[in-house]
Design an enzyme around this catalytic site. Structure first.
Site, PDB file in Angstrom:
ATOM      1  N   LEU A 180      30.346  32.739  43.871  1.00 19.87           N
ATOM      2  CA  LEU A 180      31.780  32.676  44.198  1.00 19.87           C
ATOM      3  C   LEU A 180      32.369  34.088  44.142  1.00 19.87           C
ATOM      4  O   LEU A 180      32.296  34.760  43.118  1.00 19.87           O
ATOM      5  CB  LEU A 180      32.496  31.764  43.194  1.00 19.87           C
ATOM      6  CG  LEU A 180      34.008  31.649  43.334  1.00 19.87           C
ATOM      7  CD1 LEU A 180      34.383  30.949  44.635  1.00 19.87           C
ATOM      8  CD2 LEU A 180      34.608  30.897  42.155  1.00 19.87           C
ATOM      9  N   ARG A 188      43.866  36.315  42.666  1.00 14.99           N
ATOM     10  CA  ARG A 188      45.026  35.659  42.045  1.00 14.99           C
ATOM     11  C   ARG A 188      45.982  35.113  43.099  1.00 14.99           C
ATOM     12  O   ARG A 188      47.184  35.049  42.900  1.00 14.99           O
ATOM     13  CB  ARG A 188      45.778  36.594  41.091  1.00 14.99           C
ATOM     14  CG  ARG A 188      44.929  37.135  39.941  1.00 14.99           C
ATOM     15  CD  ARG A 188      44.293  36.070  39.090  1.00 14.99           C
ATOM     16  NE  ARG A 188      45.183  35.344  38.210  1.00 14.99           N
ATOM     17  CZ  ARG A 188      45.443  35.660  36.949  1.00 14.99           C
ATOM     18  NH1 ARG A 188      44.868  36.722  36.438  1.00 14.99           N
ATOM     19  NH2 ARG A 188      46.252  34.938  36.223  1.00 14.99           N
ATOM     20  N   LYS A 189      45.425  34.705  44.230  1.00 17.86           N
ATOM     21  CA  LYS A 189      46.246  34.072  45.270  1.00 17.86           C
ATOM     22  C   LYS A 189      45.674  32.707  45.615  1.00 17.86           C
ATOM     23  O   LYS A 189      45.815  32.226  46.723  1.00 17.86           O
ATOM     24  CB  LYS A 189      46.286  34.955  46.525  1.00 17.86           C
ATOM     25  CG  LYS A 189      46.925  36.320  46.312  1.00 17.86           C
ATOM     26  CD  LYS A 189      46.868  37.101  47.630  1.00 17.86           C
ATOM     27  CE  LYS A 189      47.336  38.531  47.440  1.00 17.86           C
ATOM     28  NZ  LYS A 189      47.079  39.350  48.644  1.00 17.86           N
ATOM     29  N   ALA A 220      36.405  35.074  30.472  1.00 22.63           N
ATOM     30  CA  ALA A 220      37.548  34.163  30.325  1.00 22.63           C
ATOM     31  C   ALA A 220      38.194  33.838  31.665  1.00 22.63           C
ATOM     32  O   ALA A 220      38.606  32.695  31.913  1.00 22.63           O
ATOM     33  CB  ALA A 220      38.570  34.782  29.379  1.00 22.63           C
ATOM     34  N   ALA A 221      38.271  34.831  32.559  1.00 24.38           N
ATOM     35  CA  ALA A 221      38.934  34.617  33.845  1.00 24.38           C
ATOM     36  C   ALA A 221      38.229  33.519  34.643  1.00 24.38           C
ATOM     37  O   ALA A 221      38.846  32.548  35.096  1.00 24.38           O
ATOM     38  CB  ALA A 221      38.951  35.915  34.638  1.00 24.38           C
ATOM     39  N   TYR A 226      37.457  27.713  36.450  1.00 25.27           N
ATOM     40  CA  TYR A 226      36.643  26.496  36.529  1.00 25.27           C
ATOM     41  C   TYR A 226      37.285  25.346  35.748  1.00 25.27           C
ATOM     42  O   TYR A 226      37.249  24.201  36.185  1.00 25.27           O
ATOM     43  CB  TYR A 226      35.219  26.760  36.034  1.00 25.27           C
ATOM     44  CG  TYR A 226      34.561  27.921  36.744  1.00 25.27           C
ATOM     45  CD1 TYR A 226      34.719  28.094  38.117  1.00 25.27           C
ATOM     46  CD2 TYR A 226      33.812  28.869  36.057  1.00 25.27           C
ATOM     47  CE1 TYR A 226      34.155  29.163  38.779  1.00 25.27           C
ATOM     48  CE2 TYR A 226      33.242  29.938  36.710  1.00 25.27           C
ATOM     49  CZ  TYR A 226      33.423  30.091  38.064  1.00 25.27           C
ATOM     50  OH  TYR A 226      32.869  31.158  38.722  1.00 25.27           O
TER      51      TYR A 226
HETATM   52  C1  LIG Z   1      29.779  30.193  39.459  1.00 24.97           C
HETATM   53  C2  LIG Z   1      29.965  31.637  39.840  1.00 24.97           C
HETATM   54  O1  LIG Z   1      29.848  31.949  40.992  1.00 24.97           O
HETATM   55  S1  LIG Z   1      30.319  32.748  38.607  1.00 24.97           S
HETATM   56  C3  LIG Z   1      30.897  34.203  39.413  1.00 24.97           C
HETATM   57  C4  LIG Z   1      32.396  34.292  39.571  1.00 24.97           C
HETATM   58  N1  LIG Z   1      32.694  35.424  40.457  1.00 24.97           N
HETATM   59  C5  LIG Z   1      32.955  36.680  39.989  1.00 24.97           C
HETATM   60  O2  LIG Z   1      32.972  36.957  38.792  1.00 24.97           O
HETATM   61  C6  LIG Z   1      33.163  37.749  41.071  1.00 24.97           C
HETATM   62  C7  LIG Z   1      34.371  38.632  40.812  1.00 24.97           C
HETATM   63  N2  LIG Z   1      35.624  37.833  40.700  1.00 24.97           N
HETATM   64  C8  LIG Z   1      36.189  37.230  41.765  1.00 24.97           C
HETATM   65  O3  LIG Z   1      35.710  37.287  42.899  1.00 24.97           O
HETATM   66  C9  LIG Z   1      37.495  36.465  41.516  1.00 24.97           C
HETATM   67  O4  LIG Z   1      38.193  37.100  40.469  1.00 24.97           O
HETATM   68  C10 LIG Z   1      37.273  34.971  41.117  1.00 24.97           C
HETATM   69  C11 LIG Z   1      36.403  34.282  42.171  1.00 24.97           C
HETATM   70  C12 LIG Z   1      36.612  34.831  39.751  1.00 24.97           C
HETATM   71  C13 LIG Z   1      38.664  34.283  41.072  1.00 24.97           C
HETATM   72  O5  LIG Z   1      39.194  34.211  42.395  1.00 24.97           O
HETATM   73  P1  LIG Z   1      40.795  34.140  42.615  1.00 24.97           P
HETATM   74  O6  LIG Z   1      41.024  33.851  44.057  1.00 24.97           O
HETATM   75  O7  LIG Z   1      41.432  35.348  42.074  1.00 24.97           O
HETATM   76  O8  LIG Z   1      41.172  32.880  41.707  1.00 24.97           O
HETATM   77  P2  LIG Z   1      42.509  32.026  41.798  1.00 24.97           P
HETATM   78  O9  LIG Z   1      43.633  32.838  42.340  1.00 24.97           O
HETATM   79  O10 LIG Z   1      42.213  30.758  42.508  1.00 24.97           O
HETATM   80  O11 LIG Z   1      42.762  31.742  40.238  1.00 24.97           O
HETATM   81  C14 LIG Z   1      43.036  30.447  39.764  1.00 24.97           C
HETATM   82  C15 LIG Z   1      43.217  30.495  38.265  1.00 24.97           C
HETATM   83  O12 LIG Z   1      42.029  30.992  37.635  1.00 24.97           O
HETATM   84  C16 LIG Z   1      42.407  31.844  36.516  1.00 24.97           C
HETATM   85  N3  LIG Z   1      42.063  33.241  36.797  1.00 24.97           N
HETATM   86  C17 LIG Z   1      41.537  33.746  37.934  1.00 24.97           C
HETATM   87  N4  LIG Z   1      41.339  35.067  37.820  1.00 24.97           N
HETATM   88  C18 LIG Z   1      41.745  35.409  36.584  1.00 24.97           C
HETATM   89  C19 LIG Z   1      41.800  36.645  35.869  1.00 24.97           C
HETATM   90  N5  LIG Z   1      41.369  37.805  36.400  1.00 24.97           N
HETATM   91  N6  LIG Z   1      42.253  36.629  34.589  1.00 24.97           N
HETATM   92  C20 LIG Z   1      42.679  35.478  34.019  1.00 24.97           C
HETATM   93  N7  LIG Z   1      42.674  34.270  34.654  1.00 24.97           N
HETATM   94  C21 LIG Z   1      42.209  34.245  35.914  1.00 24.97           C
HETATM   95  C22 LIG Z   1      43.910  31.711  36.372  1.00 24.97           C
HETATM   96  O13 LIG Z   1      44.146  30.579  35.546  1.00 24.97           O
HETATM   97  C23 LIG Z   1      44.321  31.430  37.805  1.00 24.97           C
HETATM   98  O14 LIG Z   1      45.555  30.762  37.916  1.00 24.97           O
HETATM   99  P3  LIG Z   1      46.926  31.647  37.938  1.00 24.97           P
HETATM  100  O15 LIG Z   1      46.729  32.771  38.902  1.00 24.97           O
HETATM  101  O16 LIG Z   1      47.963  30.642  38.369  1.00 24.97           O
HETATM  102  O17 LIG Z   1      47.107  32.136  36.518  1.00 24.97           O
END
Ligand SMILES: CC(=O)SCCNC(=O)CCNC(=O)[C@H](O)C(C)(C)COP(=O)(O)OP(=O)(O)OC[C@H]1O[C@@H](n2cnc3c(N)ncnc32)[C@H](O)[C@@H]1OP(=O)(O)O
Length: 258
Positions: A180, A188-189, A220-221, A226
């Site tokens: 993912l 965060r969108k 934590a993020a 999830y």
């Molecule tokens: C199973 C796997 O694939 S594990 C690997 C996960 N991927 C990674 O670590 C790659 C690098 N990270 C990323 O690409 C992105 O940060 C992702 C995929 C983890 C999150 O994608 P986003 O589009 O930003 O998530 P989205 O906006 O849907 O966030 C939903 C909720 O998740 C949580 N969340 C997401 N990112 C964060 C963050 N950086 N810090 C804290 N909470 C977070 C929050 O609760 C958020 O809701 P809110 O914005 O209303 O507070």
């Protein structure tokens, strides 16, 4: 593996562990087939999927598997080289761990590894056992015609790992979610959430009841994301697994539909 540069070591991260079992028995447990796709599903909750199907929503020939928060999620176009490269770039940027020296070189190497892994899966996996889902801005998709506008991606693979299935007696297979990734500028969108929603829809369409993924215990993020999407922690790596090669502990998170 302990001595690999960090950028290579990150290939061992859970999101890149999706063993492809080519030649695996194909079971026809699906309620719908890909011939029904592309299908658009606009839903606020997974529960509403049932009523959507009852209303023959799957017969509507539209573009996306899920469309919400301005993002549309669909399957990767397997014959579109430009899109495949774009997807590997999004994943490589998201998972590459910057290095103090020769960072650009290692990044290119890492991206090549990601691209080759993606090509391998696309070539060797039956299309009803592996799907690469991509996200794009719905408004942009309508206007752009040439270069790929993909800004998010997730891999979904049918798996039968016993360490997961032991938590679900009677279940034979599940969908494993990995890789993912969302482009930095678009985080965060709710794109990550929309991609996970598309995994739910795929799970339902393929006729499975269980989704599973692994996250780092200290991330934590990702764990927030999830949990918000309905996943619960059911197991952790054993404590001793984190002591060798500096490997971080992971948690197994699952989601079950009734
Ligand atoms: C199973 C796997 O694939 S594990 C690997 C996960 N991927 C990674 O670590 C790659 C690098 N990270 C990323 O690409 C992105 O940060 C992702 C995929 C983890 C999150 O994608 P986003 O589009 O930003 O998530 P989205 O906006 O849907 O966030 C939903 C909720 O998740 C949580 N969340 C997401 N990112 C964060 C963050 N950086 N810090 C804290 N909470 C977070 C929050 O609760 C958020 O809701 P809110 O914005 O209303 O507070």
């Amino acid at each position: 593996m302990a001595h690999l540069p960090q950028s290579l070591y990150s290939l061992a991260r859970p999101e890149f562990q999706y063993p492809v079992k080519s030649g695996q028995r194909i079971t026809y447990r699906r309620k719908l087939t890909w011939s029904h796709f592309p299908v658009i599903v606009r839903c606020a909750s997974t529960e509403s999927l049932t009523s959507l199907t009852q209303n023959n929503a799957a017969e509507i020939e539209l573009k996306y598997l899920v469309s919400q928060h301005g993002w549309g999620v669909r399957r990767l176009k397997r014959d579109d080289e430009d899109e495949i490269r774009r997807v590997s770039l999004v994943q490589a940027e998201a998972f590459h761990i910057p290095l103090a020296l020769f960072n650009d070189f290692f990044f290119l190497f890492f991206q090549a590894e990601v691209l080759s892994g993606l090509l391998y899966k696309l070539k060797n996996s039956p299309s009803d056992r592996y799907a690469c889902l991509v996200a794009e801005q719905t408004s942009e998709a309508e206007t752009s015609s040439s270069s790929s506008s993909v800004v998010g991606v997730v891999d979904v693979t049918v798996q039968t790992e016993s360490s997961v299935l032991r938590h679900f007696p009677g279940v034979e297979e599940y969908l494993y979610v990995s890789g993912l990734a969302v482009s930095k500028a678009q985080r965060r969108k709710k794109m990550g959430s929309t991609l996970l929603k598309a995994c739910d829809v795929l799970c339902y369409l393929w006729g499975f009841k269980v989704l599973a993924l692994r996250a780092y215990e200290d991330d934590a993020a990702a764990r927030n994301l999830y949990s918000n999407a309905g996943y619960n922690v059911v197991a952790s790596d054993p404590p001793w697994s984190s002591t060798w090669i500096g490997r971080k502990r992971r948690v197994l998170m699952t989601k079950r539909f009734s």
